[in-house]
Design an enzyme around this catalytic site. Structure first.
Site, mmCIF file in Angstrom:
data_model
loop_
_atom_site.group_PDB
_atom_site.id
_atom_site.type_symbol
_atom_site.label_atom_id
_atom_site.label_comp_id
_atom_site.label_asym_id
_atom_site.label_seq_id
_atom_site.Cartn_x
_atom_site.Cartn_y
_atom_site.Cartn_z
ATOM 1 N N ASP A 57 0.814 -1.223 0.000
ATOM 2 C CA ASP A 57 0.000 0.000 0.000
ATOM 3 C C ASP A 57 0.841 1.264 0.000
ATOM 4 O O ASP A 57 0.368 2.321 -0.412
ATOM 5 C CB ASP A 57 -0.939 0.019 1.214
ATOM 6 C CG ASP A 57 -2.216 -0.727 0.917
ATOM 7 O OD1 ASP A 57 -2.170 -1.969 0.880
ATOM 8 O OD2 ASP A 57 -3.243 -0.070 0.662
HETATM 9 O O1 MRU Z 1 -7.648 -3.208 3.189
HETATM 10 P P1 MRU Z 1 -7.454 -3.617 1.760
HETATM 11 O O2 MRU Z 1 -8.256 -4.836 1.387
HETATM 12 O O3 MRU Z 1 -7.659 -2.472 0.806
HETATM 13 O O4 MRU Z 1 -5.901 -4.034 1.688
HETATM 14 C C1 MRU Z 1 -5.361 -4.471 0.469
HETATM 15 C C2 MRU Z 1 -3.876 -4.738 0.550
HETATM 16 O O5 MRU Z 1 -3.282 -4.686 1.594
HETATM 17 C C3 MRU Z 1 -3.174 -5.022 -0.732
HETATM 18 O O6 MRU Z 1 -2.038 -5.820 -0.498
HETATM 19 C C4 MRU Z 1 -2.695 -3.695 -1.381
HETATM 20 O O7 MRU Z 1 -3.687 -2.720 -1.339
HETATM 21 C C5 MRU Z 1 -2.246 -3.906 -2.790
HETATM 22 S S1 MRU Z 1 -3.608 -4.207 -3.899
HETATM 23 C C6 MRU Z 1 -2.942 -4.233 -5.466
#
Ligand code: MRU
Length: 356
Positions: free
Chosen positions: A241
């Site tokens: 993220d």
């Molecule tokens: O809370 P989320 O479901 O949005 O978290 C998603 C993740 O942690 C993913 O690994 C990240 O956003 C990369 S998605 C290409």
């Protein structure tokens, strides 16, 4: 048919409601920035790339705009507040606001021209995300095979959370690498964690793996050490993220311990993320805002409280993995880099593309 988290055409934006998966496949219309904020906040659409695209595309389908440039800047800042750890939304917001401001500076500018520029810019982002994910899949699969299976054997990969088509404009990042390994005929097996407490692995990744007919097994988060010790895991690959200049990375909670366990077993640990998830302005991860989720995610199951009243709860949605645990590399659309190479590699590649 490929899985689509986002359906967009000029004037129309829909998202697949991921809260209803895997039981129901229902697309919800998003007609304004407020609605985009609501579907992102409710996690009907999630994953750092998908949320940044929905946020920006919601501007393209919104109502008539008076002070367009101010509108873009204000509304995008508003969208950034809903998932603060996911840096792609902040980067996309910055790029889009700049594009609107540049267009508005032109002498013969009209509101329609600015609006057109904003729409084109968001549509380009959608296409670029898909292209980048294909590159990440291809580069990551080749790097991983060269490292762990140079003799041409098949590999077994473990992943966490959801990073596939449902989290992006399509194909996915870490899950895209797994898809590429499968397409090359070199994937023995994929393990995906349940991803407590929100269960993205059980609800979404398991669904995508079955949909794509990839041989896969769902495991409890607490089983990752045993899987590495006894089930022949060749590599771990996760998304990101927010990656800072040194390579320290915020990703779904549980990623950090996964990296520690992988290091203990001598198994390469990869991140897969586009360069837009990298934030070279931040030297260390201390400045990353970590999103906190409601305590009910831990205390309740299906709306029924299971934890004793008055117990304290700490429920961050993300944790930070230090760069020295990212032993396989950081897979971007520009190449696969060791964390200590990231800053120089991205600066060189991006400035040579800009012609600077
Ligand atoms: O809370 P989320 O479901 O949005 O978290 C998603 C993740 O942690 C993913 O690994 C990240 O956003 C990369 S998605 C290409």
């Amino acid at each position: 048919m490929t899985l689509e988290a986002i359906r967009y055409s000029r004037g129309s934006l829909q998202i697949l409601d991921q809260l209803l998966l895997p039981q129901q496949s229902h697309y919800e219309a998003v007609g304004s920035v407020r609605q985009a904020w609501e579907v992102i906040h409710a996690m009907k659409v999630r994953g750092t790339l998908a949320i940044s695209l929905v946020g920006c595309l919601s501007l393209a389908v919104g109502p008539g705009l008076a002070a367009l440039v101010a509108f873009v800047r204000d509304k995008l800042s508003f969208l950034v507040t809903t998932r603060p750890t996911a840096v792609n939304m902040a980067h996309a917001a910055h790029d889009l606001a700049d594009a609107a401001a540049q267009e508005a500076e032109r002498e013969d500018d009209t509101e329609e021209a600015v609006r057109e520029r904003v729409i084109r810019c968001t549509e380009d982002m959608l296409e670029k995300d898909l292209r980048d994910n294909w590159s990440i899949g291809d580069l990551g699969a080749r790097h991983l095979l060269d490292w762990v299976a140079p003799n041409g054997s098949k590999v077994t990969v473990l992943t966490h959370c959801n990073t596939g088509a449902l989290a992006t404009a399509g194909y996915g990042t870490a899950l895209g690498v797994i898809q590429s390994l499968h397409s090359l005929g070199r994937l023995e097996h994929a393990f995906c964690t349940k991803t407590r407490p929100y269960n993205q692995g059980a609800l979404l990744t398991a669904f995508e793996l079955v949909y794509e007919q990839i041989p896969a097994t769902l495991i409890a988060d607490g089983l990752v050490a045993a899987a590495m010790a006894h089930r022949g895991v060749s590599a771990v690959i996760v998304g990101a993220d927010h990656v800072v200049a040194k390579g320290d990375t915020a990703n779904k909670v549980g990623t950090y311990q996964l990296a520690i366990v992988a290091k203990h077993h001598g198994i390469p640990f990869y991140l897969a993320a586009p360069s837009s998830s990298c934030d070279l302005r931040l030297e260390t991860s201390k400045e990353i805002i970590i999103e906190e989720h409601p305590s009910q995610e831990l205390t309740d199951v299906n709306g029924v409280r299971i934890a004793v009243p008055r117990i304290g709860v700490w429920n961050p949605a993300f944790d930070v993995t230090p760069h020295d645990l990212i032993t396989g590399g950081i897979i971007t659309e520009l190449g696969v880099f060791a964390p200590e190479e990231l800053r120089a590699a991205l600066t060189t590649t991006i400035s040579s593309k800009d012609g600077t």
